[in-house]
Design an enzyme around this catalytic site. Structure first.
Site, PDB file in Angstrom:
ATOM      1  N   ASP A  36      44.619  -7.816   4.980  1.00  0.00           N
ATOM      2  CA  ASP A  36      43.884  -6.774   4.269  1.00  0.00           C
ATOM      3  C   ASP A  36      43.188  -7.354   3.052  1.00  0.00           C
ATOM      4  OD1 ASP A  36      45.030  -5.006   6.077  1.00  0.00           O
ATOM      5  OD2 ASP A  36      45.582  -3.536   4.535  1.00  0.00           O
ATOM      6  N   TYR A  93      55.072  -0.896  14.823  1.00  0.00           N
ATOM      7  CA  TYR A  93      55.330  -1.872  13.770  1.00  0.00           C
ATOM      8  C   TYR A  93      56.123  -1.309  12.594  1.00  0.00           C
ATOM      9  CZ  TYR A  93      51.335   0.595  11.767  1.00  0.00           C
ATOM     10  OH  TYR A  93      50.495   1.574  11.304  1.00  0.00           O
ATOM     11  N   ASN A 104      38.450  13.490  -1.778  1.00  0.00           N
ATOM     12  CA  ASN A 104      37.262  13.149  -2.558  1.00  0.00           C
ATOM     13  C   ASN A 104      37.506  13.595  -3.988  1.00  0.00           C
ATOM     14  OD1 ASN A 104      35.779  12.281  -0.307  1.00  0.00           O
ATOM     15  ND2 ASN A 104      34.723  14.231  -0.050  1.00  0.00           N
ATOM     16  N   GLU A 182      41.701  -3.268   6.176  1.00  0.00           N
ATOM     17  CA  GLU A 182      41.925  -4.308   7.159  1.00  0.00           C
ATOM     18  C   GLU A 182      40.668  -5.143   7.381  1.00  0.00           C
ATOM     19  OE1 GLU A 182      44.115  -0.486   8.354  1.00  0.00           O
ATOM     20  OE2 GLU A 182      42.051  -1.064   7.804  1.00  0.00           O
TER      21      GLU A 182
END
Length: 220
Positions: A36, A93, A104, A182
């Site tokens: 990332d 995972y 927002n 990512e």
């Protein structure tokens, strides 16, 4: 690589974060296995959002520390979606998703432009620095275009990019809020390989660090 080299890399990552600069963080080969691009939220600019879009390409999210998430009464999204599709148990995972509300800032227009997202992100950083002074619902609206992630209490509870980024922010002495996105490969459509992520970091003069080194340093 020697332990001293790993420690130096962690120190460089902390210093970069303290200076408002991005860091590349690889979680673990046996977890997501992704790198990332991570920024301290409070210092993100529209140009930084453009870099996240163009050079990383994944989902732009803001990880918040647990204390701020609790102060803002932010839920785990999977717990509050009243729909059969809501599911924490599908992850290969981890035990659960850290996604909370997509928001927002109320001073944005559509919320999706680089300027709008930078405003939302920096205001989330400012809010996390002093949660008691912020009425979250007055400052932010949902749904929005910046996904908020709730960090687990510590790295001993969860070892994802969310927690690694918040721990990096805390170690750097900045607000416990960090952008994570990512890094993807334009040619394959898959996650960018560690080798290519390291090459990108070298080209751009950025710090690359392994999650295992952050865990070792911050858990000591």
């Amino acid at each position: 690589m020697s332990k001293s080299s790993n420690a130096t890399r962690v120190e460089r990552a902390v210093a970069a974060f303290r200076a408002g600069e991005p860091v590349l963080v690889h979680d673990a080969a046996d977890r997501e296995g992704e790198v990332d691009l991570v920024y301290p939220a409070e210092s993100v600019t529209p140009d930084d959002v453009a870099r996240l879009r163009n050079d990383a390409g994944g989902l732009i999210c803001v990880a918040l520390g647990e204390a701020a998430s609790d102060a803002f009464d932010l839920p785990f999204l999977g717990d509050v979606i009243d729909h059969p599709a809501a599911d924490h148990g599908h992850l290969g995972y981890d035990d659960r998703s850290s996604f909370s509300l997509p928001v927002n800032h109320r001073d944005t227009y559509t919320g999706i432009t680089d300027e709008d997202r930078a405003l939302t992100i920096t205001e989330l950083g400012k809010a996390a620095a002093d949660p008691a002074s912020v009425d979250f619902a007055t400052e932010f609206r949902a749904p929005g275009h910046v996904h908020v992630l709730r960090s687990a209490p510590s790295l001993s509870h969860r070892k994802g990019h969310t927690e690694l980024a918040v721990a990096l922010a805390e170690e750097a002495g900045v607000a416990p809020a960090a952008v994570v996105c990512e890094m993807l490969d334009d040619e394959t459509g898959e996650a960018l390989s560690v080798a290519d992520a390291k090459a990108y970091a070298d080209r751009e003069g950025l710090v690359y660090v392994e999650g295992s080194d952050l865990l070792a340093a911050f858990s000591a």
